[in-house]
Design a protein around this motif. Structure first.
Motif, short mmCIF file in Angstrom:
data_model
loop_
_atom_site.label_atom_id
_atom_site.label_comp_id
_atom_site.label_asym_id
_atom_site.label_seq_id
_atom_site.Cartn_x
_atom_site.Cartn_y
_atom_site.Cartn_z
N ALA A 472 0.83 -1.20 0.00
CA ALA A 472 0.00 0.00 0.00
C ALA A 472 0.87 1.26 0.00
O ALA A 472 0.56 2.25 -0.67
N VAL A 473 1.97 1.22 0.72
CA VAL A 473 2.87 2.38 0.73
C VAL A 473 3.45 2.59 -0.66
O VAL A 473 3.53 3.71 -1.16
N ARG A 474 3.85 1.50 -1.31
CA ARG A 474 4.39 1.63 -2.66
C ARG A 474 3.34 2.15 -3.62
O ARG A 474 3.65 2.89 -4.56
N ARG A 475 2.08 1.77 -3.38
CA ARG A 475 1.00 2.26 -4.26
C ARG A 475 0.86 3.76 -4.14
O ARG A 475 0.71 4.48 -5.14
N THR A 572 13.60 -0.66 3.65
CA THR A 572 14.68 -0.16 2.79
C THR A 572 14.17 0.09 1.38
O THR A 572 14.47 1.11 0.76
N ASP A 573 13.39 -0.86 0.88
CA ASP A 573 12.84 -0.70 -0.47
C ASP A 573 11.94 0.53 -0.54
O ASP A 573 12.01 1.32 -1.49
N THR A 574 11.12 0.71 0.47
CA THR A 574 10.21 1.86 0.47
C THR A 574 10.98 3.17 0.56
O THR A 574 10.68 4.14 -0.15
N CYS A 575 12.00 3.20 1.39
CA CYS A 575 12.78 4.44 1.53
C CYS A 575 13.49 4.77 0.23
O CYS A 575 13.58 5.95 -0.16
N LYS A 576 13.98 3.78 -0.45
CA LYS A 576 14.66 4.06 -1.72
C LYS A 576 13.69 4.60 -2.76
O LYS A 576 14.05 5.44 -3.58
N ARG A 577 12.45 4.12 -2.71
CA ARG A 577 11.45 4.66 -3.65
C ARG A 577 11.17 6.13 -3.36
O ARG A 577 11.04 6.96 -4.28
N VAL A 578 11.09 6.46 -2.09
CA VAL A 578 10.87 7.86 -1.75
C VAL A 578 12.08 8.70 -2.16
O VAL A 578 11.94 9.81 -2.70
N PRO A 826 20.51 7.51 -17.66
CA PRO A 826 19.18 6.97 -17.93
C PRO A 826 18.11 7.73 -17.18
O PRO A 826 18.23 8.00 -15.99
N SER A 827 17.06 8.12 -17.87
CA SER A 827 15.98 8.84 -17.24
C SER A 827 15.06 7.85 -16.55
O SER A 827 14.88 6.72 -16.99
N PRO A 828 14.46 8.27 -15.47
CA PRO A 828 13.52 7.37 -14.79
C PRO A 828 12.36 7.03 -15.70
O PRO A 828 11.80 7.89 -16.38
N ALA A 829 11.99 5.78 -15.73
CA ALA A 829 10.90 5.36 -16.58
C ALA A 829 9.58 5.85 -16.01
O ALA A 829 9.40 5.95 -14.81
N PRO A 830 8.62 6.18 -16.89
CA PRO A 830 7.32 6.62 -16.38
C PRO A 830 6.68 5.54 -15.53
O PRO A 830 6.72 4.35 -15.86
N SER A 831 6.11 5.98 -14.44
CA SER A 831 5.51 5.03 -13.52
C SER A 831 4.19 4.53 -14.07
O SER A 831 3.40 5.26 -14.62
N SER A 832 3.96 3.28 -13.92
CA SER A 832 2.68 2.70 -14.32
C SER A 832 2.04 2.02 -13.13
O SER A 832 1.37 1.02 -13.26
N GLY A 833 2.26 2.55 -11.98
CA GLY A 833 1.70 1.95 -10.78
C GLY A 833 2.64 1.03 -10.08
O GLY A 833 2.44 0.69 -8.93
N VAL A 834 3.71 0.59 -10.75
CA VAL A 834 4.71 -0.26 -10.12
C VAL A 834 5.99 0.53 -10.08
O VAL A 834 6.58 0.82 -11.10
#
Length: 1881
Positions: A472-475, A572-578, A826-834
Motif C-alpha cells: 500500500a505504501v508503494r502504491r 529499505t525498499d520503500t525508503c529508496k522509492r521515496v 538513464p531517465s527514470p521510466a514513467p511510472s505505471s503503478g509499479v
C-alpha cells in the motif's frame, strides 16, 4: 413483423400487472416482460405511473419468498431452491425500484417497509453472498434518501461492516461531523436532523409500554433492534397495541458447502467501498447530470467520514490541509499494529486507485483533460469497473484546448469546443452516460478543498502503516511520483497554481468571459478554489513521506507477522522509492524557495535521525540494532541525495545561512561514515569539472575511445577547451558519478524571495570574483537581449491559455529538454503503478553546461526595480543566487563559491576519529590536486591564463597532520604527500598573477616540515618525502632550498642503505636527487646548510658534499638491488663524467668512474647493461679528450667492450641479448674509429694490439662462437661489484622479437673499420658511400646507369666475393700525362682504371694508373748507354750468393745509384715501406720471412735456379746469331685494347689466380641488373634518425604560437650548435630526413653523422612559418618523428598533446635553469623500453647537455624501433638486397670464357673499333661519398662527370645564394689534345 406482437404483449402484460386478482408471482412475471421491452426512461416513467402496484408486487413476492424459505415440511433442497429463486426475483425488482424511483424514495416513500426488508436482508445470519448484495442495494436506497434518511437508517449504514465497534449516534450530531457541503454552490447548509426525540415521543415508548420493546442484546445485533423498534412504532392499530414485535430471522442462512471468509470485516469493508463508488450511476434520477451524481457520492462520502473514518484511521488529522500545509518535520516513532489496519490499507488503496490519473503506456507527454470534461471525452462503459479494475483502467481521452479540465475551465480565456457542460444541458434531452469512476475521482480530487484534504490525509496514512503492508505504501508512492512527474492522463486540479488567489480568498472574475453565469457559478468557482499548486503538493509529500525513514517496527511482533529481516528489506525498499522521487524533484521539477528549503530541512532531518553515530559493521549485522542496519543500507543514497540536492538548491535559490551551518555541522558529525567520504569525493570531482569549465574554460572529459581515455595518451583523461557557446551534451554524473550531466537547470521561473548574502561569504569570494572577470561570460548574458519574434508570438499565444497549465506545460517541456537533450544518464521510466526501488533509476546529476539557455534570472517582485520584470536587468542581474543575485545556474563565481564551500563541508580532516576515513579523505584530496594540476597545465587552451589555480587551500590541513597520533599514520603520510605535490604544483618563472608568492605563503612551514620529516626516525615519512619532494626540489629552487641539501642527502642515504625493495621504497627518487645534485655549481656547496638532526636548526657548510654524493652514486652503480635506481645511478655518473670531459676539468677519479660504468656492462640483467652501454656510447664523443687527458682509459674502454662482446658472442642471437649486443657493437665501432690506427696498433708489454683484439672479437661475433678464449680479454675481478639485482622494475617483462641481426652488424662494422680506420673523420663528415657510377666520365654512356653500360667495351661487371660486387671501367687519364704530382722520376699512363666496389659498407671508388719510368720521353740531357761487359759471362753469376749493399730507405733506387749487376727489389720495398707506412703495417717489407718450403724442397729450388743460370749462359753464347734472324722478321705495333689496363690490374690483383677463381665471377648483363644496382645504391648503409626539436618561448602554450617561432634564445641556439652541424639542404648529399630545399623544410638544418649513423634534426625554428600551409607542413614534419626534443622556457610544463600526433613515442623536454643547468624530463610510451643516458627529472649541465640529449634521442629511437615487429635495420636491408643481386645475376663460366671476357668485356664489332677514341675527353672524377648525390642520377640534366663534394657550413653560417647545378662535361665532338707521357719531378 414482430413489432406489433411485441407491442401487444407489453400491453397485455401492463393490464395484468394492474390486475389485483392476479397473484403476485404472475404479476411479477408480466412486470419482467414489460421491463424487457422498455428502455431506462420508459421503465422509469412506467414505474412512476404504477408505483403502488410495483411496490405491492415487490413486497408480496418478498414475503412469499420469505415464507417459502422458512417452511419445514418439504425437503430442504427443494424449499431452498424455490425460495431462492423467488428471493432473487424479488431482489431484482427491489433493485429496479430503488434505481427507477429515487424521487419517491427521497421523500421517505415506503420508509418503514423498506427498513424492515433491509433489516431482514442485512441480518448477520444470512449467507455472505446475500448480505453482500444487500449492502449494495442498501447503498442505492441510502443515497436516494440522502439527507432525509432517519436515524435508524444512519445506524444501519454505520453497521454495514461487521467487526467494527458500534457507533453511537448522538442526538445533536457528532462533533466530528463537519458542516454539510454543497457540491454545486460551495456553501454550507444548516438542516435539522431527524431527531431521536421524534421516536421517543411515540406512545409505544411510554413507560408502561416499554416492556414490549425488544432492547436486549441478541444475535440480530443493532439491525434487529432498529427493526423491532420500527415495528412497534408503525404497526400499532389501537391503543392496546395488539400487534406484537416479531424477532427478525435470517432469510437465507449459509449452506454447509459455503466457504467461510477469513476476514469478514475486510470483506464487507471492501464491498462497502466498492458499492459507494459503483452505485451512484445506477440510480435513474430525472436530473441525470454529473453534478447530481457527485452530490450523491459526496453524501455517502460524508457519512463514511462520519461513521467509519474515526475507527479505521485513528491518526486521521482533520486540521491538516493541502492549502495551508503542516510542514512540521516528522520524528522517530514506533509503528503499532491496531485491529483495523487491514481496513485502513483497503481504504488507502481505494482512494489511491481513484486519485491516480493513469496514462496509457506509449502515449505522448501531452496534458490530458480532467474527468469533469464534456461528454464527448468520456468513454461509454458497458459495465462499471471495480476499484481493482480501475487501478489498471485508463481513460481514452485526448487533450485539446477545446476540452480543458474543470479546474482550468474556471479561468479559461478561449476554447475551441462548442460542447457545453452536461449540467447546463440537462433539459435539452441529451442523456449523459455517467461514469462512476469519473464521479468518484471528481469528488475526491476536484470538488472541494475538504475532499482534497481528505484524499491527501488518507494518503498520509499510508506513510504511517506498518511495513508488513508495504504494498500500500508503494502504491501511494507511485501515485505521488506520477503526480510529480506529470505522468498522468489529466492533471488533477489541486496540482495547478491558483493564479488569481488574493488575500480575500475568493478568486476574481477572469478577464475574458466565454461562459455564462450559470456555468461559472456551477463549476468554475469551486475548481479555482480547489487549486493548491504543485509547490504545496511537493512540500506535503516530502514532509509526509519522510515518516517511512523514521518509523520503527513494534518491538514485539504479533504471531504470523514478518520477521525483522523482512521488515527491514521492505522498509529499505520503500525508503529508496521515496528517495527516487526526491531525486527526481531535484533534477527535473521547478521548485520555489520555500519548497527547496523544506526539502533541505527534510533531508537534514532524515539524515540526522537515520544515520547514527555508529556506522554498521557488516560482519555483525545481527548484533546491531534495526536502526543502525537501516542506516547502513541507506547511507550511500542518503548522502548523495543530500549533497547533490544542496548544490542544486544553491543554483536555484538563496539558501539561508542557518541551513548551511546545519548542513556542515551534520556532515562534520557523520564523517565516520565511509559512504559520506565517498559521496563527498564524487561530488567534489564533479564540482571540479564544473569549476574547470566555467572558471578556466576547460572541458575535462573522459576519452573513452580514449580513452582516450582519448581517459590523451594510453587512456589518459583528455583536456579540451570548452567551446563557446558551450554544447549541451556532456558527460553526466550518474548515481555512481560515472558521468557529469549536461541537463540544464531551466525551470519555470518561480518567485524567489529576495535575500541578501552574508558579508563573510562575500569576503570569502572577493578575491576570486576579481580574478574571475576574465572568464567568458558573454554566453551567460545573451539571454538579456535576445527576444525573437517567435518568443513574442509565443507570449501572445500564452494569453489564450490557462496560466496554470502554461506553467505546468513549460515545466514539463523544460524537463524533457533536460532529460533528452543534455543528459547521458538513464531517465527514470514513467511510472505505471509499479515503482522501482533502485536508486539507479533516478540518477542525480550535477549540471556541467551553462550557456545562455540555462542561466536564468528570477522574476522581479512588484517593488523591485520596476519595469524590468522577467528579465532581471536590475543590479543583481548576472550574479548568482549564492551571492545574493538573481541569476540561476552555473556562473564562474557560483562555481568557485560552491567548490570552496563543498571542499570545507566535512570540516578539518584532521578531526576525523576513524583512521581509515582520514586516509580515504586525504587520498581523494591527492586526486583532487592532480585534477587541479591538469587544469593548470591546460589552463591556456582558451587563452585563460591569469586565474590562479588554488593549490594551497589544503596546505594548512597537511601541515597540521604532522601532529596526529600514530593511529592516523596512513593519513599523515598521505597529507605529507599532498603537501609536497601542492607546494611543487606551480613551477618557477610564473607570471605575477600566478607566481608562487601567494601560493607559497606557507614555504617556511613547508621547509620546516621537510626538515623534521627527513631527519626523523620514522622511515615511512622519509620515504614519502624523498619520493614526492626530492626529485623536483633542486629544479624548483625555492627560496632557501640550499638549507635542506644535507637533509635530503641524509634521507637519500637512509633510503638506499635500507634493505627494503618494495614499491613503497623510493630508491629511484633518492638516486635521482643525488645525481641531480652533482650538476649543481661547486660554489653552492659552501652555502650554509642545516645539519641533519631533527628539531635542531644548526647550519654548517659542506664543500666536499659532491665527493660524498659521488661515493654514494658509485656505490649505487656497484651494489644497488633495484633495477631502476641502478640505471638512474649509471646515467647520473655518465652525465657527471661527460661534464668533466666537456669542461676539461681535471679529475683523478674519472677513470674509476668510467671503470664502474664498464663493470655494469657485465650485469646479469641485460636491460640494465643496455642502458649503461647507451651512456658509454655518449662518452665516445669525448674520445679525443679521453686520449689526451687519460691516455690509457680509451684502451681500457675498448678492452672492456670487447670482453663483454666476447662473453655474449655465443648467445648474441637471443632476443634478450640482441639489443645489448647491438649497442656494444656501436660503442666499439665509435671508440675504435675515433682512436685511430696509431692508438689501436700500439703493443705494450708484448700484448697484442687493440686492433687485432677488435677484429678477433668481431670475428667471434660473426661466427657466433665463444670469444672468451681470446688473448688479452681477461678482466680483473672486483669483489665489491654485484652483477645481480633483487628487484626488476624497469617495465614490461615481455618485449617484441628483436629484429637486430647481430652477426650482420658485426660484419658491417668490421668492414667499416677496414675501410675507414685511419681516414676518420672524413673531410665532409657525412660521406661514406661514393656517388660515382659506371657511366660517369663516359659521355657515350649517358647521364644515368642505363642500357648503354651493358654494351660498353670498357666496362666489366663482376663479383669478387659473395658480398662484394666490382665494376671496372677503363678511362682516359683525366689530366695530361705527366702532369700529376707523382714521385720524381716516375710517370703514369695516359689511361686509368676506375674500380667501383659495392659491399655491405657502401660503395667505394678508386682510380688507378700504371706507374713506370720512361726516360726517353722527357729527359733533356743526352742518354748515357750502359756499358756492357766484354766477356760473355753473365754479370749475375754470383747473385745467388751475394746481395747488393743496402741503400738509404728514403732514396728511390734507379739506374744511377744501383749496381749494374744487382737487382733493386729489396730497395724498392724498403722505399715503399718508408714513404707509405700504412702499407707496411709496422714491419719492413724487404725483410725475408721464414721459408715457406720444407727443407728438402729448398734444395730442389736451388737446383732449379742453377739450371736456369746455365740456360742463360747458353742463351748469351748464341745471342748474336739469333739477333740476325730476328732482324729479318718485322711486325707492326699492336694497339692496346679498350680494357687492357683493367686486365693488367686484375692480373696483378690475383683475380685470375686459381685461389680466387671460385670467388670471382662475371655478372649476367641485363636491365634487371641495372635496376637492382640503382636500388642498391639508393639504400643507406648506416642508421638514420629523424628527431624533432621544438622551441617554446615564455608564455607560449598554443600550438600555433610555438610553431610560429622563427628563432630562439641565445642559449637555445648554442644548444643547437652543439647538437649537430648546420648544413645547407640544397647541396646536402647526406640523409635529409624528408627535407629538401623548396619543400617547406627551410634552407638549412642540423645534421650529424658518425661511422654508424646519420641523423637530421627537424628544428621548428628553421622551417618557414609564414602561411597556414607552412605551419601545417611544419606540423607534419614534426609530428611524424618518433622522438621529440622540446626546449621550453615557459614556466608551465609542456604537454604531450600540444602537438597532436600518434607518434612522439619519446618526449624529452628541457627546461633551462639558472646557473647553466637544464632540467630534463623523459617520457615514453608504455611499450617503449628504458634507455639512457637521460633519466626522468634529472638536472644536467649545459656543457654536456647536447651530447646527452643527442645520445638519448638516438637510443630512444632505437628503443621505439625495437617495438616494431617488422622493422628492418639499414644493415639488414642492404645485405638482403646485396645477397639477392649476387644470387640472381652471377654468371658461371669456364675459365677460358672468363679470361676472354676479362680481356674483352664485349666482343668488338668492326663498327665499334673506334670506341676507345671517344674516351679521351674524360676527367678525373672526384670520388664523392655516400649516395646523397643520387639526385645526379635522377636529374633531367645530361652530364657525364662525377658529382663534386660540398662544403658544410659553420654553426651559424647561412647560404646567401643558390649554387648552380653540376657542371657538365664538354661535348663529345670537342678535339682533345693527344696524351703526353707524364714525367715525375
Amino acid at each position: 413483423m414482430f413489432t406489433k406482437k411485441s407491442h401487444q404483449d407489453v400491453k397485455k402484460s401492463s393490464v395484468k400487472i394492474q390486475d389485483s386478482k392476479k397473484d403476485s408471482a404472475t404479476r411479477l412475471k408480466h412486470l419482467k416482460i414489460v421491463l424487457e421491452h422498455y428502455d431506462a426512461d420508459e421503465a422509469k416513467s412506467y414505474f412512476e405511473a404504477n408505483f403502488s402496484h410495483v411496490y405491492y408486487i415487490l413486497y408480496d413476492n418478498f414475503i412469499q419468498a420469505e415464507n417459502n424459505l422458512r417452511q419445514r415440511e418439504l425437503p430442504f433442497h427443494l424449499v431452498h431452491k424455490a425460495g431462492r429463486e423467488e428471493l432473487e426475483g424479488a431482489l431484482s425488482l427491489l433493485e429496479k425500484v430503488l434505481c427507477l424511483l429515487p424521487e419517491l424514495i427521497t421523500k421517505r416513500w415506503q420508509l418503514h417497509s423498506l427498513t424492515r426488508i433491509f433489516s431482514k436482508l442485512l441480518h448477520s445470519g444470512n449467507s455472505q453472498k446475500l448480505r453482500a448484495e444487500a449492502v449494495r442495494y442498501f447503498l442505492l436506497w441510502y443515497q436516494a434518501l440522502g439527507d432525509n434518511a432517519p436515524v435508524e437508517v444512519h445506524k444501519m449504514f454505520a453497521s454495514l461492516v461487521p467487526g467494527l465497534p458500534e457507533f453511537c449516534i448522538q442526538p445533536n450530531g457528532s462533533p466530528l461531523k463537519g458542516k454539510p457541503y454543497d457540491i454545486t454552490t460551495n456553501t454550507s447548509k444548516e438542516r435539522s436532523n431527524f431527531s431521536i426525540d421524534d421516536i421517543m415521543q411515540h406512545p409505544n415508548f411510554n413507560a408502561e409500554n416499554s416492556k414490549k420493546i425488544v432492547v436486549e442484546q441478541t444475535s440480530t445485533g443493532i439491525i434487529g433492534k432498529i427493526a423491532n423498534v420500527s415495528a412497534s412504532i408503525f404497526h400499532d392499530t389501537n391503543a392496546l397495541n395488539p400487534v406484537q414485535s416479531v424477532e427478525i430471522q435470517p432469510l437465507l442462512p449459509p449452506t454447509a458447502s459455503e466457504k467461510a471468509i477469513d476476514n469478514e470485516t475486510k470483506y464487507f469493508f471492501e464491498i462497502l467501498l466498492d458499492g459507494m463508488a459503483t452505485s451512484i450511476t445506477k440510480i435513474q434520477w430525472k436530473d441525470r447530470s454529473h453534478t447530481k451524481a457527485m452530490r450523491s457520492f459526496a453524501f455517502l462520502l460524508e457519512r463514511f467520514k462520519l461513521y467509519y473514518l474515526p475507527v479505521i484511521c485513528p491518526q486521521f488529522n482533520y486540521k491538516n490541509s493541502l492549502y495551508k500545509p503542516n510542514l512540521d518535520l516528522p520524528v522517530q516513532h514506533n509503528i503499532l499494529d491496531d485491529d483495523y489496519v487491514i481496513c485502513r490499507v483497503t481504504l488507502i488503496k481505494w482512494v489511491a486507485s481513484y486519485a491516480h490519473f493513469m496514462k496509457k503506456q506509449g502515449s505522448d507527454h501531452g496534458v490530458q483533460p480532467s474527468s469533469m470534461t464534456s461528454a464527448g471525452s468520456h468513454m461509454v462503459h458497458s459495465t462499471t469497473p471495480t476499484p481493482a479494475m480501475s487501478l489498471h483502467h485508463e481513460e481514452e481521452t485526448s487533450f485539446t484546448v477545446g476540452h480543458p479540465s474543470d479546474s482550468s475551465r474556471a479561468s479559461s480565456h478561449d476554447s475551441a469546443s462548442n460542447t457545453p457542460h452536461p449540467s447546463l444541458e440537462s433539459g435539452s434531452g441529451v442523456c449523459e452516460e455517467l461514469n462512476s469512476e469519473q464521479v468518484v475521482r471528481d469528488v475526491l480530487c476536484c470538488s472541494s478543498r475538504e475532499h482534497v484534504d481528505f484524499t491527501i490525509e488518507v494518503l498520509r496514512q499510508a506513510f504511517l502503516l506498518p511495513f508488513s503492508h508495504a504494498a500500500a505504501v508503494r502504491r501511494v508512492i507511485a501515485l505521488y511520483k506520477d503526480w510529480i512527474q506529470m505522468n498522468v492522463a489529466e492533471i488533477p486540479p489541486f496540482l495547478m497554481e491558483n493564479t488569481y488567489e488574493q488575500s480575500g480568498g475568493e478568486p476574481p472574475i477572469p478577464p475574458r468571459r466565454l461562459r455564462n453565469d450559470s456555468y461559472l457559478g456551477a463549476v468554475g468557482r469551486d475548481n479555482v478554489m480547489v487549486r493548491a499548486g504543485l509547490q504545496n503538493v511537493l512540500q506535503v509529500f516530502m514532509t509526509q513521506a519522510a515518516n517511512v525513514f523514521l518509523a520503527s517496527p513494534s518491538p514485539v511482533a504479533p504471531p504470523g507477522a514478518l520477521s525483522q529481516q523482512q521488515l527491514l528489506e521492505e522498509q529499505t525498499d520503500t525508503c529508496k522509492r521515496v528517495l527516487n522521487i526526491y531525486r527526481y524533484m531535484v533534477m527535473h521539477v521547478a521548485m520555489d524557495a520555500n519548497t527547496w528549503e523544506q526539502l533541505l530541512l527534510v533531508l537534514l532531518q532524515i539524515t540526522s535521525l537515520v544515520l547514527t553515530k555508529v556506522p554498521p559493521k557488516r560482519k555483525q549485522e545481527s548484533l546491531v540494532s534495526y536502526r543502525i542496519i537501516l542506516g547502513g543500507f541507506l547511507a550511500p543514497a542518503l548522502f548523495q541525495t543530500l549533497i547533490v540536492t544542496w548544490i542544486k538548491a544553491n543554483l536555484n535559490v538563496a539558501v539561508k545561512q542557518e541551513l548551511w551551518q546545519n548542513f556542515m555541522e551534520l556532515l562534520t558529525r557523520l564523517t565516520h561514515w565511509e559512504d559520506l567520504i565517498k559521496e563527498w569525493a564524487k561530488t567534489m570531482e564533479t564540482l571540479t569539472r564544473v569549476l574547470a569549465r566555467h572558471v578556466y574554460s576547460l572541458d575535462l572529459t573522459e576519452a573513452v575511445g580514449g580513452g582516450g581515455d582519448a581517459r590523451g595518451t594510453r587512456g589518459a583523461r583528455r583536456v579540451t577547451p570548452a567551446p563557446v557557446p558551450l554544447p549541451r551534451p556532456a558527460q553526466g554524473l550518474s548515481t555512481h558519478h560515472q558521468s557529469v550531466a549536461a541537463a540544464n537547470d531551466t525551470r519555470t521561473p518561480g518567485k524567489s524571495p529576495k535575500s541578501g548574502h552574508e558579508t563573510h561569504q562575500r569576503k570569502e569570494t572577493s578575491t576570486s570574483r576579481r580574478q574571475l572577470q576574465r572568464c567568458r561570460s558573454d554566453p551567460h548574458l545573451s539571454k538579456l537581449n535576445t527576444r525573437t519574434e517567435a518568443d513574442k508570438d509565443q507570449d501572445r499565444d500564452k494569453t489564450r491559455r490557462w496560466y496554470s497549465l502554461d506553467s505546468l506545460r513549460n515545466s514539463q517541456r523544460h524537463e524533457e529538454r533536460d532529460s533528452d537533450g543534455g543528459s547521458r544518464s538513464p531517465s527514470p521510466a514513467p511510472s505505471s503503478g509499479v515503482e522501482s526501488s533502485s536508486i539507479k533509476d533516478s540518477p542525480l546529476q550535477i549540471d556541467l553546461v551553462s550557456d545562455g539557455g540555462n542561466v536564468e534570472w528570477s522574476e522581479n517582485d512588484p517593488g523591485d526595480g520596476g519595469g524590468e520584470s522577467g528579465l532581471g536587468l536590475g543590479a543583481g542581474a548576472g550574479v548568482g543566487v549564492v551571492l545574493g543575485g538573481r541569476a540561476r545556474g552555473w556562473l564562474p563565481d557560483v562555481a568557485a563559491v560552491l567548490w570552496r564551500r563543498m571542499l570545507a563541508a566535512l570540516g578539518d580532516p584532521n578531526n576525523l576519529k576513524e583512521p581509515q576515513a582520514h586516509a580515504h579523505l586525504y587520498n581523494y584530496l591527492i586526486h583532487l590536486n592532480a585534477t587541479l594540476l591538469k587544469i593548470s597545465a591546460n589552463q591556456t587552451l582558451n587563452g585563460n591564463t591569469e586565474i590562479h589555480v588554488p593549490f594551497n587551500l589544503v596546505a594548512g590541513w597537511c601541515l597540521e597532520a604532522e601532529a596526529l597520533p600514530p593511529t592516523h599514520r596512513a593519513g599523515k603520510l598521505l597529507a605529507l604527500r599532498l603537501l609536497c605535490e601542492s607546494t611543487q604544483a606551480q613551477g618557477t618563472g610564473a607570471p605575477i598573477s600566478c607566481n608562487n608568492r601567494l601560493h607559497l605563503a606557507h614555504l617556511h612551514l613547508y621547509q620546516r616540515a621537510l626538515h623534521h620529516g627527513l631527519t626523523g626516525e620514522d622511515r615511512s615519512v622519509v620515504d614519502v618525502l624523498v619520493e614526492h619532494a626530492a626529485p623536483r626540489y633542486l629544479s624548483l629552487a625555492l627560496d632557501g632550498y640550499s638549507l635542506l641539501l644535507l637533509d635530503f642527502v641524509h634521507a637519500s642515504t637512509v633510503v638506499l642503505n635500507s634493505s627494503d625493495m618494495g614499491p613503497s621504497c623510493p630508491r629511484t627518487a633518492a638516486v635521482t636527487f643525488l645525481g641531480s645534485l652533482l650538476s649543481l655549481p661547486d660554489g653552492l656547496m659552501n652555502a650554509p646548510m642545516l645539519q641533519p638532526y631533527p628539531h635542531q636548526y644548526n647550519t654548517v657548510s659542506c664543500p666536499d658534499l659532491k665527493e660524498h654524493v659521488l661515493n654514494i652514486v658509485v656505490r649505487v652503480c656497484r651494489r644497488e638491488g633495484a633495477a631502476r635506481a641502478r640505471c638512474a645511478g649509471a646515467c647520473a655518473l655518465a652525465a657527471h663524467v661527460a661534464h668533466l670531459l666537456a669542461t676539461r676539468a681535471p679529475s683523478p677519479r674519472l677513470p674509476s668512474y668510467v671503470t664502474c660504468l664498464l663493470q655494469m656492462l657485465m650485469m646479469k640483467n641485460k636491460n640494465i647493461a643496455k642502458v649503461v652501454s647507451d651512456a658509454i656510447l655518449v662518452l665516445a664523443d669525448y674520445t679525443d679528450r679521453i686520449v689526451e687527458l687519460y691516455p690509457g682509459l680509451a684502451g681500457k674502454i675498448i678492452k672492456w667492450i670487447c670482453a663483454c662482446l666476447a662473453q655474449i658472442s655465443s648467445s648474441s642471437t637471443r632476443d634478450s641479448v640482441k639489443p645489448l649486443a647491438g649497442s656494444l657493437l656501436l660503442c666499439l665501432a665509435e671508440f675504435a674509429v675515433r682512436c685511430g690506427p696509431a692508438y689501436l696498433m700500439q703493443e705494450k708489454d708484448g700484448d697484442q694490439s687493440l686492433l687485432l683484439m677488435i677484429f678477433k672479437v668481431l670475428y667471434a661475433v660473426m661466427r657466433g662462437t665463444n670469444g672468451s678464449d681470446i688473448d688479452g680479454l681477461s678482466l680483473p675481478v672486483d669483489e665489491d661489484f654485484d652483477a645481480n639485482i633483487q628487484l626488476d622494475n624497469l617495465g614490461p617483462k615481455s618485449s617484441p622479437v628483436s629484429t637486430i641481426d647481430v652477426k650482420l652488424w658485426a660484419q658491417t662494422i668490421c668492414t667499416q673499420l677496414v675501410l675507414f680506420l685511419g681516414h676518420w673523420p672524413l673531410w665532409s663528415g657525412c660521406q661514406l658511400s661514393s656517388s660515382v657510377c659506371e657511366q660517369h666520365d663516359s659521355p657515350s654512356l649517358g647521364a644515368e646507369l642505363g642500357p648503354a653500360v651493358l654494351s660498353a667495351p670498357h666496362v666489366q661487371l663482376m663479383r669478387f666475393s659473395e658480398s662484394t660486387l666490382a665494376s671496372l671501367i677503363e678511362l682516359r687519364a683525366l689530366e695530361p700525362a705527366g702532369a700529376a704530382a707523382t714521385t720524381p722520376g716516375l710517370a703514369t699512363s695516359d689511361r686509368q682504371v676506375r674500380v667501383l666496389l659495392r659491399d655491405i659498407a657502401g660503395k667505394a671508388c678508386w682510380d688507378a694508373s700504371a706507374l713506370y719510368y720512361d726516360p726517353s720521353t722527357t729527359i733533356t740531357e743526352a742518354l748515357e748507354h750502359l756499358a756492357l761487359p766484354d766477356s760473355v759471362d753473365s754479370p749475375r753469376d754470383n747473385t745467388l750468393s751475394s746481395l747488393p749493399p743496402p741503400l738509404p730507405p728514403n732514396l728511390l733506387p734507379d739506374f744511377k745509384n744501383s749496381p749494374p749487376d744487382k737487382h733493386q727489389l729489396d730497395h724498392v720495398l724498403a722505399y715503399i715501406g718508408h714513404t707509405s707506412p700504412e702499407v707496411a703495417c709496422g714491419r719492413r717489407l724487404d725483410e725475408a720471412g721464414p721459408s715457406p718450403l720444407p727443407p728438402g724442397a729448398e734444395d730442389e729450388l736451388v737446383a732449379a735456379l742453377v739450371s736456369h743460370r746455365n740456360a742463360e749462359r747458353h742463351y748469351l753464347a748464341n745471342r748474336e746469331s739469333e739477333e740476325e734472324l730476328e732482324q729479318t722478321e718485322s711486325c707492326g705495333p699492336v694497339p692496346p685494347g679498350p680494357f687492357e689496363q683493367c686486365r693488367l690490374l686484375l692480373a696483378q690483383l690475383g683475380t685470375l689466380a686459381p685461389a680466387r677463381r671460385t670467388h670471382a665471377q662475371l655478372l649476367r648483363r641485363s636491365d634487371r641488373l641495372l635496376r637492382e644496382l640503382r636500388n642498391l645504391d639508393a639504400q643507406r648503409c648506416r642508421e638514420t634518425h629523424k628527431v624533432a626539436v621544438i622551441y617554446v618561448a615564455k608564455g607560449q602554450e598554443m600550438r600555433n604560437e610555438i610553431l610560429s617561432n622563427r628563432c630562439g634564445s641565445p642559449a637555445y641556439e648554442a644548444f643547437l650548435a652543439a647538437l649537430a652541424w648546420e648544413v645547407e639542404l640544397e647541396s646536402h648529399v647526406g640523409f635529409a630526413g624528408g627535407l629538401r630545399s623548396g619543400g617547406g623544410g627551410g634552407t638549412s638544418a642540423p645534421y650529424i653523422a658518425t661511422l654508424t649513423l646519420e641523423a637530421l634534426f627537424h628544428v621548428a625554428t628553421r622551417m618557414p612559418a609564414d602561411t597556414p600551409d607552412a605551419i601545417l607542413n611544419k606540423t607534419r614534419h614534426l609530428g611524424n618523428d618518433e622522438v621529440h626534443v622540446v626546449w621550453s622556457e615557459h614556466w608551465r610544463p609542456y604537454k604531450r598533446d600540444t602537438l597532436p600526433t600518434q607518434f612522439c613515442d619519446v618526449l624529452i623536454v628541457l627546461y633551462p635553469l639558472a646557473g647553466g643547468l637544464l632540467r630534463c624530463t623523459v617520457s615514453r610510451k608504455p611499450d617503449v623500453s628504458v634507455f639512457g643516458p637521460l633519466w626522468e627529472e634529472c638536472i644536467v649541465h649545459v656543457s654536456c647537455a647536447a651530447a646527452l640529449v643527442r645520445g638519448a634521442a638516438f637510443a630512444g629511437g632505437r628503443a621505439v624501433r625495437a617495438t616494431m615487429p617488422l622493422y628492418q635495420h639499414a644493415y639488414s636491408e642492404r645485405a638482403r638486397s646485396l645477397d639477392a643481386l649476387v644470387h640472381h645475376h652471377t654468371q658461371p663460366t669456364t675459365f677460358e670464357h672468363f679470361v676472354e671476357r676479362i680481356r674483352e668485356p664485349v666482343a668488338l664489332q668492326p663498327a665499334l673499333s673506334n670506341t676507345a677514341a671517344e674516351q679521351g675527353s674524360g676527367r678525373l672524377a672526384a670520388a664523392l661519398l655516400d649516395h646523397g648525390a643520387s639526385t645526379w642520377g635522377t636529374s633531367n640534366e645530361t652530364h657525364t662527370i662525377s658529382p663534386r663534394p660540398v662544403k658544410r657550413l659553420g654553426p651559424f653560417k647561412r647560404p646567401l645564394t643558390t649554387h648552380a647545378g653540376p657542371q657538365t662535361a664538354p661535348p663529345a665532338t670537342q678535339i682533345t689534345p693527344a696524351p703526353v707521357p707524364r714525367r715525375n719531378r
